[in-house]
Design an enzyme around this catalytic site. Structure first.
Site, PDB file in Angstrom:
ATOM      1  N   CYS A 109       0.827  -1.207   0.000  1.00 22.29           N
ATOM      2  CA  CYS A 109       0.000   0.000   0.000  1.00 22.29           C
ATOM      3  C   CYS A 109       0.870   1.270   0.000  1.00 22.29           C
ATOM      4  CB  CYS A 109      -0.987  -0.023   1.160  1.00 22.29           C
ATOM      5  SG  CYS A 109      -2.342   1.181   0.964  1.00 22.29           S
ATOM      6  N   HIS A 195      -3.697  -4.786   0.897  1.00 20.45           N
ATOM      7  CA  HIS A 195      -3.170  -5.146   2.221  1.00 20.45           C
ATOM      8  C   HIS A 195      -3.292  -6.653   2.465  1.00 20.45           C
ATOM      9  CE1 HIS A 195      -2.489  -1.201   4.163  1.00 20.45           C
ATOM     10  NE2 HIS A 195      -3.468  -0.767   3.384  1.00 20.45           N
ATOM     11  N   GLU A 197      -1.881  -8.269   4.694  1.00 19.05           N
ATOM     12  CA  GLU A 197      -1.807  -8.501   6.140  1.00 19.05           C
ATOM     13  C   GLU A 197      -3.123  -8.229   6.861  1.00 19.05           C
ATOM     14  OE1 GLU A 197      -1.059  -4.051   5.997  1.00 19.05           O
ATOM     15  OE2 GLU A 197      -1.013  -5.791   4.654  1.00 19.05           O
TER      16      GLU A 197
END
Length: 248
Positions: A109, A195, A197
């Site tokens: 990002c 993202h 994660e």
């Protein structure tokens, strides 16, 4: 590259307190993801990963080049195109990494955008607006090769983008809102605009918080929350990151 893979996580932000309380800061969030990905590749997270974290915002700390094999630049609420001292320092550090050939760079990002900026591409606000929650990314030929599938589902949380493909870099994919969803250069860098994660719980809390703050309107929040629980390919992306770091 031999294990242990020494990966430095550059923390470019601290998530909101209610997210940190439940899931940790970016070091813990990425550690959870990378350890899960490593196990899926047949690696032993305890022996084959050596993860470290550095606060590049407040402390402005950075790893010693000789102590690492890769750098992961995290997401952030900050603007990748700003010229605040810590961001300029991060861009300069990234430029230094790009001038050498051993250390691999991973961008997520904001980190993807910082990479784009360091490579000379324009970064800034997208006229197409926000991408939020789980959305599909149509992969390029290189993206299909890197990730081993035709499309990706990934959590998004951005309004800023990289506007063009830098010289010497390949695009990994695109979406209707963002034409540059990832970048790749063999044995140099790999990045994604989304993202990997993020989890349902993290994104749900971020969407609700930004709705309360007036950043997302009622329709945006409702639409994002309707998709927040969909399956996504965060682990697939993280495994591609680890394979990239291990490639000779």
């Amino acid at each position: 590259m031999k294990t242990p893979l020494r990966i430095a996580i550059l923390q470019c932000d601290t998530p909101p307190p209610h997210v940190v309380e439940l899931y940790g800061a970016y070091d813990r969030i990425f550690t959870t993801l990378l350890e899960t990905a490593a196990s899926g590749l047949g690696l032993n997270p305890e022996k084959d990963l050596e993860l470290s974290a550095f606060d590049v915002v407040t402390a402005q700390e950075y790893p010693k080049i000789e102590d690492i094999d890769a750098v992961l630049i995290s997401g952030s609420k900050h603007n990748s195109f700003d010229n605040t001292p810590w961001i300029l320092k991060l861009v300069s550090f990234t430029e230094t990494l790009l001038q050498q050939s051993r250390i691999r760079i991973l961008g997520v990002c904001f980190g993807h955008q910082i990479l784009g900026r360091a490579l000379g591409a324009r970064v800034g606000r997208s006229d197409a607006g926000w991408e939020i929650s789980v959305l599909p990314v149509q992969l390029s030929a290189r993206g299909k090769q890197v990730f081993g599938q035709d499309t990706l589902a990934i959590h998004q949380m951005h309004k800023d983008i990289v506007f063009s493909t830098p010289a010497g870099v390949e695009s990994l994919g695109a979406s209707p809102v963002c034409a540059m969803q990832g970048m790749y250069a063999a044995r140099r860098l790999i990045s994604v605009q989304g993202h990997p994660e993020f989890t349902e719980g993290i994104v749900r809390r971020l969407v609700e918080m930004r709705h309360q703050q007036g950043i997302f309107d009622e329709e945006q929040a409702r639409d994002a929350l309707a998709r927040v629980g969909r399956e996504h390919d965060g682990v697939v992306i993280a495994q591609a990151f680890l394979r990239f770091v291990m490639e000779d």
